[in-house]
Design an enzyme around this catalytic site. Structure first.
Site, PDB file in Angstrom:
ATOM      1  N   LYS A 171       0.862  -1.180   0.000  1.00  0.00           N
ATOM      2  CA  LYS A 171       0.000   0.000   0.000  1.00  0.00           C
ATOM      3  C   LYS A 171       0.895   1.225   0.000  1.00  0.00           C
ATOM      4  CE  LYS A 171      -4.236  -1.597   0.319  1.00  0.00           C
ATOM      5  NZ  LYS A 171      -5.280  -1.214  -0.654  1.00  0.00           N
ATOM      6  N   ASP A 204      -0.347  -0.606  -4.648  1.00  0.00           N
ATOM      7  CA  ASP A 204      -1.706  -0.046  -4.684  1.00  0.00           C
ATOM      8  C   ASP A 204      -1.705   1.350  -4.064  1.00  0.00           C
ATOM      9  OD1 ASP A 204      -4.404   0.468  -4.593  1.00  0.00           O
ATOM     10  OD2 ASP A 204      -4.932  -1.278  -3.365  1.00  0.00           O
ATOM     11  N   GLU A 230      -1.638  -0.076  -9.015  1.00  0.00           N
ATOM     12  CA  GLU A 230      -3.101  -0.139  -8.870  1.00  0.00           C
ATOM     13  C   GLU A 230      -3.687   1.195  -8.431  1.00  0.00           C
ATOM     14  OE1 GLU A 230      -4.288  -3.650  -6.796  1.00  0.00           O
ATOM     15  OE2 GLU A 230      -5.995  -2.696  -5.827  1.00  0.00           O
ATOM     16  N   GLU A 256     -11.897  -1.445  -8.798  1.00  0.00           N
ATOM     17  CA  GLU A 256     -12.713  -1.839  -7.645  1.00  0.00           C
ATOM     18  C   GLU A 256     -13.825  -0.833  -7.356  1.00  0.00           C
ATOM     19  OE1 GLU A 256      -9.064  -1.592  -5.054  1.00  0.00           O
ATOM     20  OE2 GLU A 256     -10.503  -0.783  -3.634  1.00  0.00           O
ATOM     21  N   ASP A 278     -15.072  -5.736  -8.087  1.00  0.00           N
ATOM     22  CA  ASP A 278     -15.429  -6.285  -6.778  1.00  0.00           C
ATOM     23  C   ASP A 278     -16.842  -6.856  -6.908  1.00  0.00           C
ATOM     24  OD1 ASP A 278     -14.718  -5.603  -3.460  1.00  0.00           O
ATOM     25  OD2 ASP A 278     -16.640  -6.454  -4.087  1.00  0.00           O
ATOM     26  N   HIS A 305     -11.166  -7.778  -7.156  1.00  0.00           N
ATOM     27  CA  HIS A 305     -10.861  -7.138  -5.872  1.00  0.00           C
ATOM     28  C   HIS A 305     -11.617  -7.895  -4.783  1.00  0.00           C
ATOM     29  CE1 HIS A 305     -11.978  -4.064  -2.723  1.00  0.00           C
ATOM     30  NE2 HIS A 305     -10.667  -3.900  -2.769  1.00  0.00           N
ATOM     31  N   GLU A 330      -6.761 -12.184  -4.862  1.00  0.00           N
ATOM     32  CA  GLU A 330      -6.362 -11.194  -3.861  1.00  0.00           C
ATOM     33  C   GLU A 330      -6.722 -11.767  -2.494  1.00  0.00           C
ATOM     34  OE1 GLU A 330      -7.978  -7.171  -4.109  1.00  0.00           O
ATOM     35  OE2 GLU A 330      -6.564  -6.546  -2.545  1.00  0.00           O
TER      36      GLU A 330
HETATM   37 CA    CA Z   1      -7.091  -1.844  -4.104  1.00  0.00          CA
END
Ligand code: CA
Length: 379
Positions: A171, A204, A230, A256, A278, A305, A330
């Site tokens: 992240k 991401d 991402e 997502e 998602d 996602h 994921e």
């Molecule tokens: Ca994400």
């Protein structure tokens, strides 16, 4: 088969993670979901899950969608899906309540699979695999004394996850803690150093940047052999996605926060290498499969996602079972008592880092009713 839908119920569930954690946009202090339970006249039950806050979604399922489903044929899932979308468009002035429809759609597919004694993967394109490679989502920000402590903890976590699963996603977006994009690049450098050159590493940004900053960060990520970048920019910035995909060598991922039409626009402008619908937000299994078909035409890889309870995880695995190529799962490793406790059996990685796709009917999982009651949020 002479069965009809007799009952539709939305159940809000909420749990507190072991400690708050953050990503570019916010701190996560609670984990919530709205489960959907649909029962047929022979007593068979299907489960679904809606993304996001409980308020609004729960009421939409119970008061707006449920009356349209009771008495109907539970096997006619795509017809029911389209009817609910069309009825919602008129009622909600084009703002279709997709999380609510997603939960209903997943529950209907689970129910259909249980009635026909086949997994959703079998019913929806055919199972191409019994297990899937996984990458670890986690590596969130926490309240730490300084950046060095933050980096060290995240790098340690990445090493442990790389050992267990073989691939990790970092992240970035340390602006949440007041740092700029150079700190983000520093964090990815640190993680790459810790996990070594062989471990697949994704990054991401949760749309932390404007297009120019994303381009600069993307150039640094290229030197670190990052598998994909991402959500570099806001989901609405479709032109930004197209620009970055043109300007950078690192593959661009996202989706997502997109619905079917958002994916269509991104495919049209060539904005994605990896599409990440998602299922609890895009419109369930039905809409997820439609994204897969569009992505196939656009020559884009699909990696769903996943962020939720065992229902979201199992639904994603059933979609992944049907995907061409060599997909990824994921695998959320962040603290979520709902994911850990709601399933009667847990979905875990094998020794080799792959995750088995449940072969049983419908979603292939059962839920622990006492756990649902424990986490249930009453009105
Ligand atoms: Ca994400």
């Amino acid at each position: 088969m002479d069965v009809s839908i007799t009952d539709v119920e939305a159940i809000g569930v909420s749990a507190t993670p072991s400690e708050p954690f953050g990503y570019a946009q916010a701190w996560v202090t609670d984990r919530t979901a709205t489960l959907v339970r649909i029962e047929a006249s022979d007593g068979t039950v299907g489960w679904g899950e809606c993304w996001g806050p409980i308020a609004g979604t729960r009421e939409t399922v119970d008061e707006f969608l449920a009356p349209k489903l009771v008495g109907r044929d539970p096997l006619a899932v795509e017809r029911l899906h389209d009817e609910l979308v069309d009825a919602s468009r008129a009622a909600y002035m084009s703002t279709i309540p997709l999380p609510a429809i997603s939960g209903v759609d997943i529950a209907l597919w689970d129910l259909r699979g249980k009635l026909l004694d086949r997994s959703i993967g079998d019913l929806r394109g055919g199972r191409r695999r019994e297990a899937v490679r996984a990458y670890a989502t986690g590596h969130y920000f926490k309240h730490e004394a300084d950046l060095e402590t933050q980096f060290e903890r995240i790098a340690d976590e990445a090493v442990a996850n790389a050992e267990a699963l073989g691939a990790v996603k970092a992240k970035i977006g340390l602006r949440l803690l007041g740092y700029d994009h150079e700190a983000d690049v520093g964090l990815v450098e640190r993680i790459r150093e810790a996990v070594g050159p062989e471990t697949p590493l994704m990054v991401d940004a949760n749309y932390a940047y404007d297009t120019a900053t994303a381009r600069e960060v993307g150039r640094s990520l290229e030197t670190l052999d990052v598998r994909w970048f991402e959500e570099p920019v806001r989901p609405e910035n479709v032109d930004g996605y197209a620009h970055l995909r043109e300007a950078l060598d690192v593959p661009i991922a996202g989706g997502e926060c997109h619905d079917l039409y958002g994916f269509d626009r991104l495919f049209e402008v060539g904005g994605l290498d990896v599409a990440q619908p998602d299922l609890c937000d895009v419109g369930g299994i039905t809409a997820g499969r439609r994204v897969v078909e569009r992505a196939r035409i656009a020559d884009v890889q699909v990696v769903p996602h996943v962020w939720g309870t065992p229902v979201a995880l199992a639904a994603s695995l059933q979609l992944i079972a049907t995907l061409p190529g060599d997909p990824w799962l994921e695998f959320d490793t962040s603290s979520n008592p709902l994911r850990e406790e709601l399933g009667s059996t847990s979905i875990d990685a094998s020794e080799d880092g792959t995750v088995p796709i449940p072969p049983g009917p419908g979603l292939g999982i059962e839920l622990d009713r006492s756990a649902i009651e424990r986490f249930r949020v009453d009105r």
